[in-house]
Design an enzyme around this catalytic site. Structure first.
Site, PDB file in Angstrom:
ATOM      1  CG  ASP A  23      -2.155   0.836   1.018  1.00  0.00           C
ATOM      2  OD1 ASP A  23      -3.258   0.265   1.003  1.00  0.00           O
ATOM      3  OD2 ASP A  23      -2.016   2.073   0.832  1.00  0.00           O
TER       4      ASP A  23
ATOM      5  CG  LEU B   9     -14.675  -9.271   2.148  1.00  0.00           C
ATOM      6  CD1 LEU B   9     -14.865  -8.002   2.955  1.00  0.00           C
ATOM      7  CD2 LEU B   9     -13.318  -9.874   2.481  1.00  0.00           C
TER       8      LEU B   9
ATOM      9  CG  ASN C  98     -22.401  -5.317  -4.129  1.00  0.00           C
ATOM     10  OD1 ASN C  98     -22.601  -6.335  -3.465  1.00  0.00           O
ATOM     11  ND2 ASN C  98     -21.300  -4.597  -4.019  1.00  0.00           N
TER      12      ASN C  98
ATOM     13  N   GLY D  98     -26.149   2.064   2.927  1.00  0.00           N
ATOM     14  CA  GLY D  98     -25.031   2.991   2.729  1.00  0.00           C
ATOM     15  C   GLY D  98     -23.762   2.182   2.561  1.00  0.00           C
TER      16      GLY D  98
ATOM     17  CB  CYS E 235     -19.958  -1.971  -1.428  1.00  0.00           C
ATOM     18  SG  CYS E 235     -18.383  -2.336  -0.640  1.00  0.00           S
TER      19      CYS E 235
HETATM   20  C1  UGA Z   1     -21.873  -5.437   0.470  1.00  0.00           C
HETATM   21  C2  UGA Z   1     -22.287  -6.862   0.045  1.00  0.00           C
HETATM   22  O1  UGA Z   1     -23.210  -7.387   0.989  1.00  0.00           O
HETATM   23  C3  UGA Z   1     -21.066  -7.778  -0.044  1.00  0.00           C
HETATM   24  O2  UGA Z   1     -21.452  -9.058  -0.520  1.00  0.00           O
HETATM   25  C4  UGA Z   1     -20.057  -7.157  -1.007  1.00  0.00           C
HETATM   26  O3  UGA Z   1     -18.887  -7.935  -1.120  1.00  0.00           O
HETATM   27  C5  UGA Z   1     -19.686  -5.772  -0.485  1.00  0.00           C
HETATM   28  O4  UGA Z   1     -20.873  -4.965  -0.418  1.00  0.00           O
HETATM   29  C6  UGA Z   1     -18.694  -5.164  -1.446  1.00  0.00           C
HETATM   30  O5  UGA Z   1     -19.066  -4.837  -2.573  1.00  0.00           O
HETATM   31  O6  UGA Z   1     -17.492  -5.086  -1.116  1.00  0.00           O
HETATM   32  P1  UGA Z   1     -21.360  -4.242   2.822  1.00  0.00           P
HETATM   33  O7  UGA Z   1     -21.520  -2.967   2.078  1.00  0.00           O
HETATM   34  O8  UGA Z   1     -20.158  -4.412   3.664  1.00  0.00           O
HETATM   35  O9  UGA Z   1     -21.369  -5.503   1.802  1.00  0.00           O
HETATM   36  O10 UGA Z   1     -22.612  -4.441   3.802  1.00  0.00           O
HETATM   37  P2  UGA Z   1     -24.088  -5.050   3.687  1.00  0.00           P
HETATM   38  O11 UGA Z   1     -24.229  -6.021   4.759  1.00  0.00           O
HETATM   39  O12 UGA Z   1     -24.415  -5.509   2.326  1.00  0.00           O
HETATM   40  O13 UGA Z   1     -24.978  -3.771   4.042  1.00  0.00           O
HETATM   41  C7  UGA Z   1     -25.056  -2.662   3.173  1.00  0.00           C
HETATM   42  C8  UGA Z   1     -26.062  -1.655   3.669  1.00  0.00           C
HETATM   43  O14 UGA Z   1     -27.391  -2.175   3.566  1.00  0.00           O
HETATM   44  C9  UGA Z   1     -25.903  -1.219   5.117  1.00  0.00           C
HETATM   45  O15 UGA Z   1     -26.072   0.168   5.207  1.00  0.00           O
HETATM   46  C10 UGA Z   1     -27.017  -1.948   5.844  1.00  0.00           C
HETATM   47  O16 UGA Z   1     -27.456  -1.246   6.979  1.00  0.00           O
HETATM   48  C11 UGA Z   1     -28.088  -2.015   4.789  1.00  0.00           C
HETATM   49  N1  UGA Z   1     -29.013  -3.167   4.948  1.00  0.00           N
HETATM   50  C12 UGA Z   1     -28.566  -4.430   4.812  1.00  0.00           C
HETATM   51  C13 UGA Z   1     -30.361  -2.932   5.189  1.00  0.00           C
HETATM   52  O17 UGA Z   1     -30.812  -1.763   5.304  1.00  0.00           O
HETATM   53  N2  UGA Z   1     -31.210  -3.996   5.275  1.00  0.00           N
HETATM   54  C14 UGA Z   1     -30.777  -5.270   5.133  1.00  0.00           C
HETATM   55  O18 UGA Z   1     -31.624  -6.196   5.206  1.00  0.00           O
HETATM   56  C15 UGA Z   1     -29.429  -5.502   4.901  1.00  0.00           C
END
Ligand code: UGA
Length: 464
Positions: free
Chosen positions: A35, A157, A243, A292, A295
């Protein structure tokens, strides 16, 4: 060159790069983690991650102490050793929503200068479809005689469960032109799977199941069943399409929630009823403030840009963003009907974009805090991990507290904005004596409405 026990170089130590390098080094590979940010590399050398992610510090420390994980700021000291390079650099959004690929190209061109013949260049960064061909061309321009292969290997992930996800591989997608190169990359992760099968995963499981609904049981699952081989373009599209679909599920749940508010249904009950259909699934149907993070916002907008560049439109993806953009305003409107926001002290609990992480990128909670502050409310906040990170994004007058109690004290309204376990498992009975008002706005729909009402709170959710 050894493809049996290859040496690996990982470029970029963000959530994906750092987790991957920590896991691969623990699984037995020699890994250079590169990095350009000296702070990130120095922190890794001390055996820690520079951000909060449950269990990750132990993996980084083990990796560094074993001598297999070698953090460095130098391409020249790391790339020439690599049989396989993973590019894990950031692809931030430009103002128009398209992806900024400067880091992707820069990592490839810098590597091209010192890559050895036969090396496999693997793209883990999320890139728009078509980028891989551009990267191949750029490496060829810098080093025309180099023999190398290129593979797209999207990462799935999620933050808050990064380590669990990296160790419990539900599928591994590899796309590219050379079948042998795809097999070499798959072999890397087969070894991770073998390593992982022997581990106790309970330590970093806090938000798994509870949050993502991930149910894969790798102990009883053959790795070959989880391998997906595709063309280069398909693999690139898998990532952003996945996503966007997950974001779509959340926006769908939120659309139903708004109808529930009007017709007197309970969205949690509705989603429980929907989610048991195995074709749909319960995960990502938790309605609330909206999505949010680093990703979804970037990837969904990026996909919309790709449609535009190809003179196509995708109303369904546009609507996914539109619904999400309206969620903070929806919560404010619902609150406005209950209290005079301008004369309230409002405690916002949770600032990170989701529980389990100190990441505050595109956090709906922070948007909400700032919006309420602009409307004249006295806003006090608390997050178990993201207080420091949130400071620069919160309006100056928004106060950050060092404990839940400090935030709750004398507040008229309590808002659960991010569903940390600390809040869900809180002794809300004792909280009644701290607060002045009785409104509890559960903007993540995770608390038990009946229990809270019995304690004496006026419980408000989204769609319930
Ligand atoms: C997301 C994807 O879930 C991963 O599979 C992917 O690898 C990652 O993006 C990436 O592109 O690197 P992440 O952004 O870490 O992961 O988190 P999530 O668990 O997907 O949540 C995203 C957002 O959705 C959060 O703000 C969460 O609060 C919201 N969310 C999630 C909801 O409002 N309701 C839900 O049922 C699930």
């Amino acid at each position: 060159m050894s493809m049996v026990n290859p040496t690996i170089t990982i470029i970029g130590t963000g959530y994906v790069g750092l987790t991957t390098s920590a896991v691969l080094s623990n699984a037995g590979y020699k890994v250079y983690a590169v990095d350009t940010d000296q702070m990130k590399i120095d922190t890794m050398k001390e055996g820690k991650a520079y951000f909060f992610e449950r269990g990750l510090d132990d993996f980084v420390r083990n990796g560094v102490e074993s001598g297999r994980l070698m953090p460095t700021t130098s391409y020249e000291d790391s790339v020439p050793h690599a049989d396989i390079i993973f590019s894990c650099v950031g692809t931030p959004s430009k103002d128009d929503g398209s992806s900024n690929l400067d880091y992707v190209y820069c990592a490839a061109e810098s590597s091209a200068k010192c890559m050895k013949d036969g090396c496999i260049y693997v793209q883990k960064s999320t890139v728009p479809v078509g980028t891989g061909r551009g990267v191949i061309a750029r490496i060829g321009n810098v080093n025309p005689n180099l023999k190398f292969d290129y593979v797209s290997n999207p990462e799935f992930l999620a933050e808050g469960s990064a380590l669990f996800d990296a160790l419990n591989i539900d599928r591994i997608v590899v796309g590219g032109d050379n079948h042998k190169a795809l097999e070499s990359v798959l072999r890397i992760f087969k070894k991770v799977d073998d390593f992982s099968k022997k581990l106790d995963h309970s330590k970093y499981k806090a938000y798994v199941g509870f949050y993502s609904g991930k149910v894969v049981n790798i102990k009883d699952s053959d790795f070959s069943q989880r391998e997906v081989r595709t063309s280069l373009e398909s693999a690139e599209l898998v990532k952003v399409a996945a996503n966007s679909f997950l974001a779509l599920k959340i926006s769908f749940a939120n659309s139903v929630a708004m109808l529930c508010d009007t017709v007197g249904a309970d969205v949690t009950e509705v989603m429980n009823g929907i989610g048991l259909d195995h074709r749909i699934g319960r995960a990502m149907l938790y309605s609330g403030l909206g999505w949010g993070g680093g990703c979804f916002p970037k990837d969904v907008r990026g996909l919309i840009s790709v449609y535009k560049e190809n003179n196509l439109d995708s109303p369904i993806i546009n609507a996914t963003v539109e619904v999400n953009n309206g969620m903070v305003a929806y919560v404010v409107k619902k609150l406005q009907r209950i209290v005079a926001i301008g004369s309230c002290r409002i405690a916002i609990l949770g600032l990170s974009f989701k529980p389990g992480t100190s990441d505050i990128r595109s956090s709906q909670s922070i948007l909400l805090a700032n919006r309420l502050f602009d409307m004249g409310a006295e806003v006090v906040t608390f997050d178990p991990q993201a207080n420091r990170e949130a400071r620069k994004e919160l309006s100056k007058g928004v106060e950050i507290c060092t404990s839940i109690e400090e935030a709750l004290k004398d507040s008229d309204v309590v808002v659960i904005a991010t569903e940390w376990k600390e809040f869900l498992e809180y002794d809300w009975k004792s909280a009644r004596e701290l607060v002045s008002g009785n409104v509890l706005f559960d903007a993540r729909n995770r608390l038990d409405k009946k229990i809270l009402t019995d304690i004496g709170f006026k419980y408000v959710g989204i769609g319930r």
